[in-house]
Design a protein around this motif. Structure first.
Motif, PDB file in Angstrom:
ATOM      1  N   ILE A  51       0.825  -1.203   0.000  1.00 34.09           N
ATOM      2  CA  ILE A  51       0.000   0.000   0.000  1.00 34.09           C
ATOM      3  C   ILE A  51       0.859   1.252   0.000  1.00 34.09           C
ATOM      4  N   TYR A 100      -5.674  10.402  -0.044  1.00 33.22           N
ATOM      5  CA  TYR A 100      -5.549   9.663   1.208  1.00 33.22           C
ATOM      6  C   TYR A 100      -4.791  10.487   2.244  1.00 33.22           C
ATOM      7  N   PHE A 140      -7.772  -0.913   1.528  1.00 37.46           N
ATOM      8  CA  PHE A 140      -7.874  -0.973   0.071  1.00 37.46           C
ATOM      9  C   PHE A 140      -7.321  -2.304  -0.442  1.00 37.46           C
ATOM     10  N   GLU A 156     -16.086  -0.029  -0.816  1.00 37.50           N
ATOM     11  CA  GLU A 156     -14.686   0.294  -0.552  1.00 37.50           C
ATOM     12  C   GLU A 156     -14.604   1.360   0.528  1.00 37.50           C
ATOM     13  N   LYS A 157     -13.385   1.617   0.957  1.00 39.46           N
ATOM     14  CA  LYS A 157     -13.143   2.684   1.933  1.00 39.46           C
ATOM     15  C   LYS A 157     -13.080   4.020   1.209  1.00 39.46           C
ATOM     16  N   CYS A 163      -9.814   6.226  -1.638  1.00 40.27           N
ATOM     17  CA  CYS A 163      -8.998   5.165  -2.231  1.00 40.27           C
ATOM     18  C   CYS A 163      -8.169   5.764  -3.373  1.00 40.27           C
ATOM     19  N   GLN A 219      -8.397   1.856  -7.564  1.00 34.65           N
ATOM     20  CA  GLN A 219      -9.791   1.727  -8.004  1.00 34.65           C
ATOM     21  C   GLN A 219      -9.841   1.191  -9.426  1.00 34.65           C
ATOM     22  N   CYS A 254      -9.098  -2.428  -9.579  1.00 35.41           N
ATOM     23  CA  CYS A 254     -10.240  -3.180  -9.075  1.00 35.41           C
ATOM     24  C   CYS A 254     -11.300  -3.329 -10.172  1.00 35.41           C
TER      25      CYS A 254
END
Lengths: 259, 443
Positions: A103, A204, B84, B121-122, B125, B130, B133
């Motif tokens: 991540i 984020y 994620f 989802e959160k 992201c 995304q 996905c």
């Protein structure tokens, strides 16, 4: 330090496995715990540290510990997927499935992209909620309660009712002392609402909660060993301990002097 | 060649929707038919991990973990990081194992070609993730149609209290999602997320478990490899102190005292957790602290009879969940949940702020820790102007609540029809278009 800039190039391909990452400079969780240089401390811009400030070494240790606490997967262990996995159906799917990135790589990528792309110009129609929100975010979060009128009635706001209709009454009818208008928030303006709802998602990094206000209560200190109040400081590394017994345990295990 | 009319028949068949809340710790999944009335029972909670045991040399995929009899030194691989989906190799294996293949449980197995997917989802992201996905959903799994959105938004589709017949989303709703990866604060207006006001705290269930693991390893036995056990212990014994004053009192009561001035340990707070040995017992249990026994145990364990290892837990019980309210206790420079809520609301106009405060709903596993709601309410109250109402409620089942909201949304065909994107549309227009469409849907 030389300034390196990646010029936009139409032929550039986003290849998997590597990327340009913006050098954000100092990340305390990634550098080694340096020996402290007592000699030069006094000549540094901020002068010698105050009583409650943390040394660089302590800050690094804390940043590392937090990074360790919020890590999802252990990079040292690799657990293979059992059984025979089905073949990816397209080239694209194969590429995505084969990514071995974590991540932090994706988040670094996001930051890099945001810094490379010029910020979108604020839209002409209404103030962009994002630009409007940014200064607010920097401001202190603990704004005091609005001035309460002397006759404030509790529980005025009924759930779900956003635009109070009380404002229509002629003001002369009621005693100004009994008037509740001042405790009812102003109704929503449609333009403001529209701007709020159409704001793009934050990145984020931008979504993190702000640090506690500086005027708030000081950080609580706990014993490094047993978790009781950290009343005294270790003379060697500055960590907090509660008493002699814990001091011995601390020096035997966690004292940063020898880390 | 398929028979004539084959395509038509499959399109006309009543399509079910797979509602999937793909959390970092567990995935919450269930098939929802159109116009059904879903309930918590329709939701299956499955571990979202691949675990490897060095002891019996087995690898457990997702629900196989329920068969595991020895959780010692179990190592986990989690495809979801910080909320994620990052590692699609592992996530694909889990989805195939739990949802698509013969190994899938009854009531979950589906054929993606005639199933819609509603994936939650959160917030915030990264766009690249995304896009990955979306591409995997259509190109690898080939779902019939698909919608991806921020999961907690769909909580607006829970019937309000008092119940009304309208299918409209609740007007103002403040969701606090305190989950495994982190804690997020999401103000919703009429079923839309106010993106600029979303706030995130680093502290989540994972961090609490890791912190307890660190404390127990420092003070008692080395348990750095026993993530599963420490998570169980956290769930069994931890509680949130009702206030900062009570925290101080509790800390005094669990203190061992100074050298030469020992205090008797208050056994109303300190518990002994009897550790499982993974021979006779798989799960441990907590019991009140017994000072006499623990003194005896310093000597030799009995040679005959049952041996037991005990982990005494004092201030760890409340100091660990305290991080949700005071992240600065371990040096995380963030205000706690109440401060973050006020920060999020400071972006909103005053009228909306007042309405949000009357309708706060807490979801996510951390809210199961006893005392959480009470502490949140008592810390929030002084921050809120006195003339505003404050109403904090816990979801009935905080873990499945997001899923149920989404299932209620998915059971209304007219709502679902507006947002779903079919595979044909994706093939025609590509993933960039899709990402744009979904982000517009979020506004």
């Amino acid at each position: 330090m030389p300034h390196v800039e990646v010029l936009p190039n139409s032929a550039s391909v986003a290849a998997p496995g590597w990327t340009y990452v913006v050098d954000n400079g100092y990340d305390p969780s990634k550098i080694a715990i340096n020996p402290k240089d007592r000699k030069r401390a006094a000549t540094r811009p901020g002068g010698p540290r105050g009583e409650n400030e943390l040394s660089a070494r302590q800050q690094i240790a804390i940043a590392r510990r937090i990074a360790e606490l919020e890590r999802d997967n252990d990079p040292k262990q690799s657990i293979p997927v059992p059984g025979k996995s089905s073949v990816p159906k397209t080239q694209n799917a194969r590429r995505i499935i084969q990514y071995q990135r974590q991540i932090k790589h994706w988040l670094d990528d996001e930051i890099a992209q945001l810094q490379q792309a010029p910020p979108p110009p604020p839209r002409a129609a209404g103030p962009g909620a994002r630009t409007a929100a940014q200064p607010l975010r920097r401001a202190s979060t603990m704004t005091g309660p609005p001035p309460t009128p002397s006759e404030a009635t509790p529980g005025l706001v009924t759930p779900g009712i956003i635009t109070p209709v009380l404002g229509n009454r002629p003001a002369s009818d009621i005693d100004p002392l009994l008037s509740v208008d001042s405790s009812i928030p102003a109704p929503l303006r449609p333009a403001e609402l529209e701007a709020l709802l159409s704001a793009p998602p934050l990145s984020y990094a931008a979504s993190h909660a702000a640090p506690p206000p500086s005027g708030g209560p000081p950080q609580r200190q706990f014993c490094d060993n047993c978790g009781y109040w950290g009343k005294i400081k270790c003379l060697k590394c500055g960590a907090r301990i509660c008493g002699l017994e814990c001091k011995d345990a601390h020096e035997a295990t966690r004292c940063l002097k020898w880390a | 060649m398929p028979p004539k009319g084959w395509k038509k028949a499959s399109a006309a068949a009543p399509a079910k929707t797979l509602v999937l809340d793909n959390g970092a710790y567990t995935l919450k999944a269930g098939l929802v038919a159109a116009s059904a009335n879903p309930s918590y029972d329709d939701c299956h909670v499955l571990p979202n991990c691949i675990a490897r045991s060095v002891r019996d040399r087995r690898t457990y995929v997702s629900s196989e973990l329920y068969q595991c009899r020895d959780f010692g030194e179990l190592a986990f691989r989690r495809p979801v990081e910080k909320g994620f989906i990052v590692n699609w190799e592992a996530e694909k294996a889990i989805w195939e194992h739990e949802l698509l293949d013969e190994t899938a449980g009854e009531g979950l197995r589906c054929n993606p070609k005639d199933t819609n997917l509603l994936l939650m989802e959160k917030p915030n992201c990264p766009k690249e993730l995304q896009k990955n996905c979306d591409e995997i959903v259509f190109e690898q799994f080939e779902f019939r149609a698909y919608y991806r959105c921020v999961g907690p938004i769909l909580n607006a589709y829970h019937p309000p209290i008092p119940p009304s017949l309208s299918s409209l989303p609740q007007e103002c709703l403040l969701i606090i999602d305190t989950s495994y990866s982190d804690t997020t604060i999401l103000p919703l207006y009429s079923g839309q997320l106010i993106q600029a006001a979303v706030r995130r705290l680093t502290v989540g269930g994972k961090l609490l478990t890791n912190y307890l693991k660190e404390l127990a390893s420092l003070r008692h036995y080395n348990m750095m490899e026993e993530t599963y056990l420490l998570n169980e212990i956290k769930e069994a014994v931890s509680f949130v102190a009702p206030s900062a004053q009570q925290y101080t009192t509790d800390l005094e009561r669990t203190w061992k005292g100074r050298l030469g001035d020992k205090r008797a340990i208050d056994s109303s707070i300190v518990v002994d957790y009897v550790l499982p040995d993974y021979e006779g017992s798989i799960h441990g249990y907590a019991r009140p602290h017994d000072p006499v026994q623990s003194r005896m145990r310093r000597g030799l364990q009995p040679l005959q009879g049952p041996r037991e290892d005990v982990l005494p837990l004092g201030n760890e019980r409340f100091a660990v969940p305290e991080l949700l309210f005071r992240p600065t206790d371990i040096g995380i420079q963030e205000a706690g949940i109440p401060g973050a809520i006020m920060e999020s609301l400071s972006v909103l106009p005053e009228a909306m702020k007042a309405a949000m405060l009357t309708n706060i709903v807490v979801v996510g596993g951390n809210s199961l820790i006893p005392g959480f709601i009470e502490r949140l309410e008592s810390e929030l109250r002084p921050l809120v102007p006195t003339e505003y109402l404050l109403n904090v409620s816990k979801a009935e089942d905080p873990i499945k609540h997001n899923w149920l909201g989404a299932a209620r949304f998915a059971s209304q065909p007219e709502l679902l029809k507006e947002v779903l994107v079919s595979k044909a549309e994706y093939d025609e227009r590509g993933s960039t278009w899709l990402a744009k469409k979904f982000s517009w849907g979020e506004r």
